[in-house]
Design an enzyme around this catalytic site. Structure first.
Site, PDB file in Angstrom:
ATOM      1  N   HIS A 144       0.837  -1.206   0.000  1.00 13.43           N
ATOM      2  CA  HIS A 144       0.000   0.000   0.000  1.00 13.43           C
ATOM      3  C   HIS A 144       0.877   1.263   0.000  1.00 13.43           C
ATOM      4  O   HIS A 144       0.650   2.182  -0.796  1.00 13.43           O
ATOM      5  CB  HIS A 144      -0.927  -0.030   1.229  1.00 13.43           C
ATOM      6  CG  HIS A 144      -1.742   1.210   1.406  1.00 13.43           C
ATOM      7  ND1 HIS A 144      -3.109   1.225   1.241  1.00 13.43           N
ATOM      8  CD2 HIS A 144      -1.376   2.487   1.731  1.00 13.43           C
ATOM      9  CE1 HIS A 144      -3.544   2.472   1.438  1.00 13.43           C
ATOM     10  NE2 HIS A 144      -2.519   3.245   1.747  1.00 13.43           N
ATOM     11  N   GLU A 145       1.876   1.280   0.878  1.00  8.70           N
ATOM     12  CA  GLU A 145       2.740   2.478   0.971  1.00  8.70           C
ATOM     13  C   GLU A 145       3.605   2.621  -0.269  1.00  8.70           C
ATOM     14  O   GLU A 145       3.863   3.741  -0.721  1.00  8.70           O
ATOM     15  CB  GLU A 145       3.622   2.422   2.227  1.00  8.70           C
ATOM     16  CG  GLU A 145       2.893   2.304   3.554  1.00  8.70           C
ATOM     17  CD  GLU A 145       1.772   3.301   3.753  1.00  8.70           C
ATOM     18  OE1 GLU A 145       1.784   4.365   3.108  1.00  8.70           O
ATOM     19  OE2 GLU A 145       0.871   3.007   4.556  1.00  8.70           O
TER      20      GLU A 145
END
Ligand code: NI
Length: 177
Positions: A144-145
């Site tokens: 996600h990051e």
């Protein structure tokens, strides 16, 4: 600089669409200030991860900070891990679909399918190159990051807009079933 000199950047802001730049050795003092601001905002907003573009800094930096939560009661409790210039190198064949939220997309959740494990090469804050294998929730946070470092958010990753819901629906209708 103070952490509050930086602000959370939200969906629609072009800074969330940029390709973040690598952190260079001579920028480490600035990177440390950015990391402190990232840690501040992650904690302030109750997040389990954050990437530098989310506070308006176009550098390849992220913090992942898994902890047990209502979606993932078995998630490992880890010391927040700062990763500079992270590069995913290997991905598990096994894919998992999970609901994600994001400090930059308040009030919305999306169901996203991602690999269950990822091998990552990154630089730590002393400039040392490291390799790590992440599995389960920490891998999910990393992926996600990492998307934030390549100008993407989870809304780009849902298979269908049907997989986007509000927090209210998520907590009242999805999490409880
Ligand atoms: Ni996010």
């Amino acid at each position: 600089m103070m952490p509050t000199d930086f602000q959370i950047v939200e969906l629609g802001d072009p800074r969330l669409r940029e390709l973040a730049k690598p952190v260079h050795a001579e920028q480490m003092a600035y990177a440390q200030e950015v990391a402190e601001a990232m840690a501040y905002w992650m904690k302030e907003r109750g997040g389990v991860g954050i990437a530098a573009p989310q506070i308006g800094v176009s550098l390849q930096m992220m913090i992942i900070a898994s902890r047990p939560n209502n979606r993932y009661p078995d998630a490992p409790e880890m010391e927040p891990m700062l990763m500079l210039n992270p590069e995913p190198k290997t991905f598990s064949d096994r894919l998992v679909s999970l609901w994600e939220g994001c400090l930059s997309v308040p009030g919305v959740r999306g169901k996203v399918t991602r690999p269950d494990a990822v091998g990552v090469e990154y630089m730590d804050q002393s400039g040392q190159s490291r390799l790590i294998e992440l599995k389960g929730f920490p891998a999910r946070i990393f992926l996600h990051e990492y998307d934030h470092l390549i100008g993407k958010t989870f809304v780009d990753r849902v298979a269908s807009v049907q997989d986007l819901v509000t927090d209210k629906v998520y907590f009242e209708q999805i999490l409880s079933t």
